[in-house]
Design a protein around this motif. Structure first.
Motif, PDB file in Angstrom:
ATOM      1  N   ARG A  35      25.153  60.874  45.788  1.00  0.00           N
ATOM      2  CA  ARG A  35      25.408  62.291  45.454  1.00  0.00           C
ATOM      3  C   ARG A  35      25.883  62.449  44.004  1.00  0.00           C
ATOM      4  NH1 ARG A  35      29.532  64.894  48.015  1.00  0.00           N
ATOM      5  NH2 ARG A  35      28.547  66.797  47.323  1.00  0.00           N
ATOM      6  N   GLY A  36      25.919  61.362  43.247  1.00  0.00           N
ATOM      7  CA  GLY A  36      26.328  61.439  41.846  1.00  0.00           C
ATOM      8  C   GLY A  36      27.816  61.269  41.632  1.00  0.00           C
ATOM      9  N   ILE A  37      28.545  60.828  42.657  1.00  0.00           N
ATOM     10  CA  ILE A  37      29.993  60.596  42.534  1.00  0.00           C
ATOM     11  C   ILE A  37      30.250  59.105  42.691  1.00  0.00           C
ATOM     12  CG2 ILE A  37      32.244  60.978  43.639  1.00  0.00           C
ATOM     13  CD1 ILE A  37      31.191  63.745  44.464  1.00  0.00           C
ATOM     14  N   ARG A  38      30.834  58.497  41.639  1.00  0.00           N
ATOM     15  CA  ARG A  38      31.190  57.076  41.750  1.00  0.00           C
ATOM     16  C   ARG A  38      32.611  57.006  42.294  1.00  0.00           C
ATOM     17  NH1 ARG A  38      29.216  52.254  39.438  1.00  0.00           N
ATOM     18  NH2 ARG A  38      30.890  50.748  39.280  1.00  0.00           N
ATOM     19  N   PRO A  39      32.769  56.636  43.566  1.00  0.00           N
ATOM     20  CA  PRO A  39      34.112  56.707  44.154  1.00  0.00           C
ATOM     21  C   PRO A  39      35.000  55.538  43.721  1.00  0.00           C
ATOM     22  CG  PRO A  39      32.584  55.836  45.756  1.00  0.00           C
ATOM     23  CD  PRO A  39      31.769  56.148  44.526  1.00  0.00           C
ATOM     24  N   VAL A  40      36.293  55.698  43.941  1.00  0.00           N
ATOM     25  CA  VAL A  40      37.239  54.599  43.751  1.00  0.00           C
ATOM     26  C   VAL A  40      37.439  53.947  45.116  1.00  0.00           C
ATOM     27  CG1 VAL A  40      39.612  53.993  43.172  1.00  0.00           C
ATOM     28  CG2 VAL A  40      38.384  55.706  41.806  1.00  0.00           C
ATOM     29  N   VAL A  41      37.284  52.618  45.162  1.00  0.00           N
ATOM     30  CA  VAL A  41      37.507  51.874  46.413  1.00  0.00           C
ATOM     31  C   VAL A  41      38.675  50.917  46.189  1.00  0.00           C
ATOM     32  CG1 VAL A  41      36.528  50.271  48.096  1.00  0.00           C
ATOM     33  CG2 VAL A  41      35.067  52.009  47.071  1.00  0.00           C
ATOM     34  N   LEU A  42      39.705  51.065  46.997  1.00  0.00           N
ATOM     35  CA  LEU A  42      40.878  50.192  46.931  1.00  0.00           C
ATOM     36  C   LEU A  42      40.845  49.274  48.152  1.00  0.00           C
ATOM     37  CD1 LEU A  42      43.690  49.302  45.974  1.00  0.00           C
ATOM     38  CD2 LEU A  42      44.615  51.388  47.000  1.00  0.00           C
ATOM     39  N   ILE A  43      40.823  47.971  47.881  1.00  0.00           N
ATOM     40  CA  ILE A  43      40.665  46.986  48.962  1.00  0.00           C
ATOM     41  C   ILE A  43      41.928  46.126  49.067  1.00  0.00           C
ATOM     42  CG2 ILE A  43      39.352  44.937  49.696  1.00  0.00           C
ATOM     43  CD1 ILE A  43      36.910  46.176  48.280  1.00  0.00           C
ATOM     44  N   GLY A  44      42.424  45.979  50.281  1.00  0.00           N
ATOM     45  CA  GLY A  44      43.612  45.153  50.499  1.00  0.00           C
ATOM     46  C   GLY A  44      43.290  43.960  51.391  1.00  0.00           C
ATOM     47  N   ALA A  45      43.932  42.839  51.082  1.00  0.00           N
ATOM     48  CA  ALA A  45      43.788  41.641  51.926  1.00  0.00           C
ATOM     49  C   ALA A  45      45.031  40.779  51.737  1.00  0.00           C
ATOM     50  CB  ALA A  45      42.539  40.852  51.531  1.00  0.00           C
ATOM     51  N   ARG A  46      45.221  39.850  52.673  1.00  0.00           N
ATOM     52  CA  ARG A  46      46.395  38.966  52.556  1.00  0.00           C
ATOM     53  C   ARG A  46      46.191  37.949  51.438  1.00  0.00           C
ATOM     54  NH1 ARG A  46      46.849  38.915  58.336  1.00  0.00           N
ATOM     55  NH2 ARG A  46      48.412  40.477  58.881  1.00  0.00           N
ATOM     56  N   THR A  47      44.975  37.335  51.429  1.00  0.00           N
ATOM     57  CA  THR A  47      44.676  36.332  50.391  1.00  0.00           C
ATOM     58  C   THR A  47      43.297  36.645  49.821  1.00  0.00           C
ATOM     59  OG1 THR A  47      43.491  34.824  51.862  1.00  0.00           O
ATOM     60  CG2 THR A  47      45.875  34.557  51.756  1.00  0.00           C
ATOM     61  N   LYS A  48      43.012  36.111  48.634  1.00  0.00           N
ATOM     62  CA  LYS A  48      41.715  36.436  48.003  1.00  0.00           C
ATOM     63  C   LYS A  48      40.552  35.838  48.790  1.00  0.00           C
ATOM     64  CE  LYS A  48      41.253  32.758  44.645  1.00  0.00           C
ATOM     65  NZ  LYS A  48      41.420  32.272  43.349  1.00  0.00           N
ATOM     66  N   GLU A  49      40.800  34.798  49.582  1.00  0.00           N
ATOM     67  CA  GLU A  49      39.725  34.195  50.389  1.00  0.00           C
ATOM     68  C   GLU A  49      39.219  35.173  51.448  1.00  0.00           C
ATOM     69  OE1 GLU A  49      42.592  32.475  49.675  1.00  0.00           O
ATOM     70  OE2 GLU A  49      41.558  31.275  48.140  1.00  0.00           O
ATOM     71  N   GLN A  50      40.025  36.189  51.793  1.00  0.00           N
ATOM     72  CA  GLN A  50      39.599  37.139  52.822  1.00  0.00           C
ATOM     73  C   GLN A  50      38.726  38.272  52.266  1.00  0.00           C
ATOM     74  OE1 GLN A  50      43.417  38.220  54.424  1.00  0.00           O
ATOM     75  NE2 GLN A  50      43.437  36.522  55.852  1.00  0.00           N
ATOM     76  N   LEU A  51      38.614  38.343  50.932  1.00  0.00           N
ATOM     77  CA  LEU A  51      37.769  39.397  50.338  1.00  0.00           C
ATOM     78  C   LEU A  51      36.301  39.070  50.580  1.00  0.00           C
ATOM     79  CD1 LEU A  51      39.555  39.707  46.887  1.00  0.00           C
ATOM     80  CD2 LEU A  51      39.722  41.325  48.798  1.00  0.00           C
ATOM     81  N   PHE A  52      35.456  40.101  50.632  1.00  0.00           N
ATOM     82  CA  PHE A  52      34.015  39.837  50.751  1.00  0.00           C
ATOM     83  C   PHE A  52      33.219  40.910  50.013  1.00  0.00           C
ATOM     84  CE2 PHE A  52      35.476  41.928  54.674  1.00  0.00           C
ATOM     85  CZ  PHE A  52      34.719  43.094  54.657  1.00  0.00           C
ATOM     86  N   LEU A  53      32.069  40.490  49.479  1.00  0.00           N
ATOM     87  CA  LEU A  53      31.068  41.372  48.880  1.00  0.00           C
ATOM     88  C   LEU A  53      31.620  42.287  47.778  1.00  0.00           C
ATOM     89  CD1 LEU A  53      29.218  42.326  52.204  1.00  0.00           C
ATOM     90  CD2 LEU A  53      28.462  40.672  50.486  1.00  0.00           C
ATOM     91  N   ILE A  54      32.612  41.798  47.025  1.00  0.00           N
ATOM     92  CA  ILE A  54      33.231  42.644  45.993  1.00  0.00           C
ATOM     93  C   ILE A  54      32.207  43.091  44.942  1.00  0.00           C
ATOM     94  CG2 ILE A  54      34.966  42.690  44.137  1.00  0.00           C
ATOM     95  CD1 ILE A  54      36.098  42.843  47.001  1.00  0.00           C
ATOM     96  N   GLU A  55      31.294  42.179  44.564  1.00  0.00           N
ATOM     97  CA  GLU A  55      30.294  42.563  43.539  1.00  0.00           C
ATOM     98  C   GLU A  55      29.395  43.679  44.040  1.00  0.00           C
ATOM     99  OE1 GLU A  55      28.099  39.241  42.018  1.00  0.00           O
ATOM    100  OE2 GLU A  55      29.941  38.265  41.336  1.00  0.00           O
TER     101      GLU A  55
END
Ligand SMILES: Cc1cc2nc3c(=O)[nH]c(=O)nc-3n(C[C@H](O)[C@H](O)[C@H](O)COP(=O)(O)OP(=O)(O)OC[C@H]3O[C@@H](n4cnc5c(N)ncnc54)[C@H](O)[C@@H]3O)c2cc1C
Ligand code: FES
Length: 252
Positions: free
Chosen positions: A129-149
């Motif tokens: 829709r032409g809006i680049r949203p802000v996404v704030l992601i929380g996790a306990r450790t960086k190993e739990q993050l996924f698909l950030i790129e």
């Protein structure tokens, strides 16, 4: 309109130790899928009973008629799901539930753990829709993050890690991006996190929409096992009236 279909597992990929991505292909054109909706997947548990498990839609691609989900191994059914092979089929009922709004002018999307998964499709809808949203992601450790790129390709991504191994140290509610102005917060994750995020929204005097992950079975309002109490309508089935609610309508 809900469909029950055997979807072919086109791709299975472990994203980290406990989370895996499944890309499920339909033989027919996908129906309209809204951000925040979920699928109910039939899994044989260890005692070989048939169970359905609700999993959020992480992405939908109409050009390939595929639905993606990100699953966290947490118990017997998700453990079984982690063992499926590409080329096999899963019986899936979809799309279920209501959806997040895509009408906000400056939305902040907040995800915790595997609750981050449905925020990709939501962010994509805003991006389209032409809006680049802000996404704030929380996790306990960086190993739990996924698909950030992948998220970063369509959204401005901020990260809070409890142990400080990436992004800002602390909880999502400590992240400096919360100092900025937003028109609404849309969130999915553990209930304590969503309650804390709602407190931030109240301080800012903006709405907060939360996606609940109650235990479910039928997914279609028949078994009453997913009820939550609301201000406006009393007890409601989260599978049909939700999973997305205005946080201030919930008695939680
Ligand atoms: C609308 C909706 C969307 C969801 N989206 C996702 C998703 O995108 N990815 C994902 O991995 N999971 C998602 N879940 C949660 C997922 O359905 C459960 O983790 C799954 O059903 C657990 O099944 P199991 O047999 O592996 O675990 P069980 O053996 O049934 O339970 C193992 C442990 O997990 C806890 N648990 C089970 N279900 C839930 C739940 N709904 N919420 C919190 N804790 C639970 C149990 O209390 C127990 O401690 C969603 C749930 C809902 C209702
Ligand atoms: S899961 Fe059966 S009524 Fe909601």
């Amino acid at each position: 309109m809900k469909y029950q279909q055997d979807l072919m597992i086109e791709k299975k990929e472990f994203l980290n130790k406990n989370n895996f991505l499944l890309i499920l292909k339909s033989r027919t054109s996908l129906p309209e899928i809204l951000p925040g909706q979920f699928v109910n997947i039939l899994v044989h548990d260890v005692a070989d009973r048939l169970l359905r498990r609700p999993i959020s839609i992480h992405d939908a691609d109409y050009s390939s008629d595929t639905i993606s989900v990100v699953v966290q191994k947490i118990g017997k059914a998700t453990e079984k799901l982690s063992l499926v092979n590409e080329g096999e089929v899963l019986n899936v009922v979809f799309p279920l539930g209501n959806s997040f709004s895509v009408e906000e002018k400056r939305p902040l999307l907040v995800g915790g753990g595997v609750g981050t998964a449905p925020l990709y499709y939501l962010a994509k809808k805003y991006y389209e829709r032409g809006i680049r949203p802000v996404v704030l992601i929380g996790a306990r450790t960086k190993e739990q993050l996924f698909l950030i790129e992948k998220y970063s390709s369509i959204a401005d991504v901020y990260i809070s890690i409890e142990d400080g191994s990436a992004g800002e140290k602390g909880l999502v509610t400590d992240n400096s991006i919360l100092q900025k102005e937003f028109s609404a917060i849309l969130t999915c994750g553990p209930t304590p996190m969503m309650k804390a995020v709602n407190k931030e929204a109240l301080k800012k005097n903006i709405p907060c929409y939360v996606s609940l992950e109650n235990r479910m079975a039928c997914g279609i309002g028949a078994c009453l096992c997913c009820v939550s109490d609301t201000v406006n309508e009393g007890n409601v089935c989260v599978c049909t009236k939700g999973p997305v609610f205005d946080a201030n309508d919930l008695k939680w």
